[in-house]
Design a protein around this motif. Structure first.
Motif, PDB file in Angstrom:
ATOM      1  N   ASP A   4       1.161  -1.235   0.046  1.00 33.92           N
ATOM      2  CA  ASP A   4       0.004   0.073  -0.327  1.00 33.92           C
ATOM      3  C   ASP A   4       0.525   1.170   0.291  1.00 33.92           C
ATOM      4  OD1 ASP A   4      -2.458  -1.362   0.373  1.00 33.92           O
ATOM      5  OD2 ASP A   4      -2.095  -1.799   2.022  1.00 33.92           O
ATOM      6  N   THR A   5       1.792   1.239   0.574  1.00 33.66           N
ATOM      7  CA  THR A   5       2.770   2.435   0.987  1.00 33.66           C
ATOM      8  C   THR A   5       4.277   1.938   1.036  1.00 33.66           C
ATOM      9  OG1 THR A   5       1.221   3.317   2.243  1.00 33.66           O
ATOM     10  CG2 THR A   5       3.245   4.565   2.203  1.00 33.66           C
ATOM     11  N   ILE A   6       4.697   2.543  -0.210  1.00 39.30           N
ATOM     12  CA  ILE A   6       6.133   2.174   0.117  1.00 39.30           C
ATOM     13  C   ILE A   6       7.450   4.121   0.581  1.00 39.30           C
ATOM     14  CG2 ILE A   6       9.176   1.751  -0.918  1.00 39.30           C
ATOM     15  CD1 ILE A   6       6.925   0.653  -3.747  1.00 39.30           C
ATOM     16  N   ILE A   7       7.863   3.675   1.702  1.00 36.86           N
ATOM     17  CA  ILE A   7       8.594   4.293   2.166  1.00 36.86           C
ATOM     18  C   ILE A   7      10.285   4.374   1.685  1.00 36.86           C
ATOM     19  CG2 ILE A   7       9.377   5.697   4.659  1.00 36.86           C
ATOM     20  CD1 ILE A   7       6.445   4.913   5.883  1.00 36.86           C
ATOM     21  N   ILE A   8      10.755   5.649   1.122  1.00 39.53           N
ATOM     22  CA  ILE A   8      11.722   5.887   1.073  1.00 39.53           C
ATOM     23  C   ILE A   8      12.684   6.222   1.717  1.00 39.53           C
ATOM     24  CG2 ILE A   8      14.136   7.400  -0.432  1.00 39.53           C
ATOM     25  CD1 ILE A   8      11.427   6.934  -2.362  1.00 39.53           C
ATOM     26  N   GLY A   9      13.758   5.371   3.015  1.00 39.32           N
ATOM     27  CA  GLY A   9      14.877   5.913   4.031  1.00 39.32           C
ATOM     28  C   GLY A   9      14.215   5.258   5.522  1.00 39.32           C
ATOM     29  N   ILE A  19       5.623   2.456  11.458  1.00 36.01           N
ATOM     30  CA  ILE A  19       4.783   1.779  12.273  1.00 36.01           C
ATOM     31  C   ILE A  19       3.646   2.881  12.070  1.00 36.01           C
ATOM     32  CG2 ILE A  19       4.703   2.095  14.423  1.00 36.01           C
ATOM     33  CD1 ILE A  19       7.715   2.165  14.780  1.00 36.01           C
ATOM     34  N   ARG A  20       2.910   3.468  12.282  1.00 37.01           N
ATOM     35  CA  ARG A  20       1.623   4.053  11.833  1.00 37.01           C
ATOM     36  C   ARG A  20       1.219   3.633  10.920  1.00 37.01           C
ATOM     37  NH1 ARG A  20      -1.162   6.067  16.278  1.00 37.01           N
ATOM     38  NH2 ARG A  20      -2.298   7.532  14.979  1.00 37.01           N
ATOM     39  N   LEU A  21       1.217   3.416   9.779  1.00 31.33           N
ATOM     40  CA  LEU A  21       0.920   2.801   8.705  1.00 31.33           C
ATOM     41  C   LEU A  21       0.132   1.032   8.930  1.00 31.33           C
ATOM     42  CD1 LEU A  21       2.592   4.590   6.240  1.00 31.33           C
ATOM     43  CD2 LEU A  21      -0.340   4.692   6.441  1.00 31.33           C
ATOM     44  N   ALA A  22       1.348   0.583   9.394  1.00 30.02           N
ATOM     45  CA  ALA A  22       1.273  -0.732   9.621  1.00 30.02           C
ATOM     46  C   ALA A  22       0.032  -1.192  11.112  1.00 30.02           C
ATOM     47  CB  ALA A  22       2.419  -1.353   9.890  1.00 30.02           C
ATOM     48  N   MET A  23       0.185   0.138  12.011  1.00 31.42           N
ATOM     49  CA  MET A  23      -1.256   0.002  12.465  1.00 31.42           C
ATOM     50  C   MET A  23      -2.327   0.221  11.890  1.00 31.42           C
ATOM     51  SD  MET A  23       0.574   2.408  15.613  1.00 31.42           S
ATOM     52  CE  MET A  23       1.867   1.812  16.860  1.00 31.42           C
ATOM     53  N   PHE A  24      -3.077   0.603  10.865  1.00 32.62           N
ATOM     54  CA  PHE A  24      -3.646   0.465  10.359  1.00 32.62           C
ATOM     55  C   PHE A  24      -3.909  -0.367   9.074  1.00 32.62           C
ATOM     56  CE2 PHE A  24      -3.507   4.635  12.476  1.00 32.62           C
ATOM     57  CZ  PHE A  24      -4.470   4.756  13.382  1.00 32.62           C
ATOM     58  N   ASP A  25      -2.988  -1.809   9.750  1.00 35.77           N
ATOM     59  CA  ASP A  25      -3.200  -2.415   8.490  1.00 35.77           C
ATOM     60  C   ASP A  25      -2.674  -2.247   7.493  1.00 35.77           C
ATOM     61  OD1 ASP A  25      -4.373  -4.654  10.304  1.00 35.77           O
ATOM     62  OD2 ASP A  25      -6.278  -3.932  10.294  1.00 35.77           O
ATOM     63  N   LYS A  26      -1.654  -1.857   6.961  1.00 39.47           N
ATOM     64  CA  LYS A  26      -1.315  -0.879   5.676  1.00 39.47           C
ATOM     65  C   LYS A  26      -0.189  -1.950   5.011  1.00 39.47           C
ATOM     66  CE  LYS A  26      -4.501   2.117   4.763  1.00 39.47           C
ATOM     67  NZ  LYS A  26      -5.930   1.831   3.585  1.00 39.47           N
ATOM     68  N   LYS A  27      -0.115  -2.455   4.413  1.00 36.25           N
ATOM     69  CA  LYS A  27       1.233  -3.562   4.104  1.00 36.25           C
ATOM     70  C   LYS A  27       2.336  -1.746   3.454  1.00 36.25           C
ATOM     71  CE  LYS A  27      -0.628  -7.366   1.755  1.00 36.25           C
ATOM     72  NZ  LYS A  27      -0.953  -8.642   1.237  1.00 36.25           N
ATOM     73  N   VAL A  28       3.270  -1.878   4.379  1.00 36.11           N
ATOM     74  CA  VAL A  28       4.040  -1.599   4.311  1.00 36.11           C
ATOM     75  C   VAL A  28       5.795  -1.817   3.755  1.00 36.11           C
ATOM     76  CG1 VAL A  28       5.889   1.006   5.111  1.00 36.11           C
ATOM     77  CG2 VAL A  28       3.222  -0.209   6.232  1.00 36.11           C
ATOM     78  N   CYS A  29       6.387  -0.946   2.430  1.00 35.92           N
ATOM     79  CA  CYS A  29       7.256  -1.874   2.232  1.00 35.92           C
ATOM     80  C   CYS A  29       8.530   0.223   3.048  1.00 35.92           C
ATOM     81  CB  CYS A  29       7.682  -1.629   1.259  1.00 35.92           C
ATOM     82  SG  CYS A  29       9.357  -2.810   0.682  1.00 35.92           S
TER      83      CYS A  29
END
Length: 218
Positions: A4-9, A19-29
């Motif tokens: 759902d989201t890719i964070i650079i850095g 962490i915050r995005l994952a708490m709302f059930d988002k798949k984060v890299c």
């Protein structure tokens, strides 16, 4: 895998956002080009000792139990306790210029007394500046109230050395204006550094980074 989201850095901000995005059930890299996490808060080891490079301490320190502060809100949003961060308050910091030095601790009244002793003819102006800072809404995001800090300081304080000393530690955090910063940014940093103060986690910044990384993985 689709994300759902890719964070650079993988610095403090990237890890906290993940962490915050994952708490709302988002798949984060979170992607990081360096071999170590940390970004501007990196570190290196030599002879079994850890040396912080970049950020050496955290601002906005408040004691345990103060939940309305920026630190309290951060801990709540990331679901950490105050004890988890193992924060140690600073003993003292010093701004040293050839002409003068100005010490400060996490007790703002100590700094006020320092200004009175080192710049006795400027203390009334300094107190006037503090009143302006406390009455200003730095979190107003409507974009209609953006102006330079230096003229505000000069309207209260006539000694250019004291003005530069107040700017000095704040400017380390960056500004789009050379030798100056937007007033809302000045207010945020003044409160963060001088009125709330510094702390450092036991084990240095690697401890905080590893704590955030583990929370993200979990």
């Amino acid at each position: 895998m689709r994300y759902d989201t890719i964070i650079i850095g993988a610095g403090l901000s990237g890890l906290a956002a993940g962490i915050r995005l994952a708490m709302f059930d988002k798949k984060v890299c979170i992607v990081e080009k360096h071999v170590e996490i940390g970004g501007l808060n990196s570190f290196y080891a030599r002879k079994n000792r850890i040396f912080d490079v970049g950020l050496h301490a955290m601002t906005n320190f408040t004691p345990k139990g103060v939940r309305s502060s920026p630190l309290g809100k951060l801990l709540k949003q990331l679901r950490f306790s105050h004890d988890d961060f193992r924060l140690c308050q600073q003993h003292m910091s010093e701004i040293r210029f050839p002409e003068n030095s100005l010490r400060f601790t996490n007790d703002f009244e100590f700094m006020r007394q320092e200004v009175a002793e080192q710049f006795p003819d400027q203390i009334d102006g300094f107190n006037k500046l503090v009143e302006k800072i406390l009455s200003y809404d730095e979190l107003n995001l409507d974009g209609t109230d953006c102006f330079s800090s230096r003229p505000v300081l000069e309207s209260c304080i006539s000694d250019s050395v004291l003005i530069d000393m107040l700017f000095c530690p704040l400017m380390y955090y960056g500004s789009a204006r050379e030798g100056d910063m937007d007033f809302y940014q000045f207010v945020i940093m003044f409160k963060s550094i001088f009125m709330e103060g510094f702390s450092k986690p036991q084990g240095g910044m690697p401890y905080i980074l590893n704590l955030l990384a583990q929370k993200f993985k979990d």
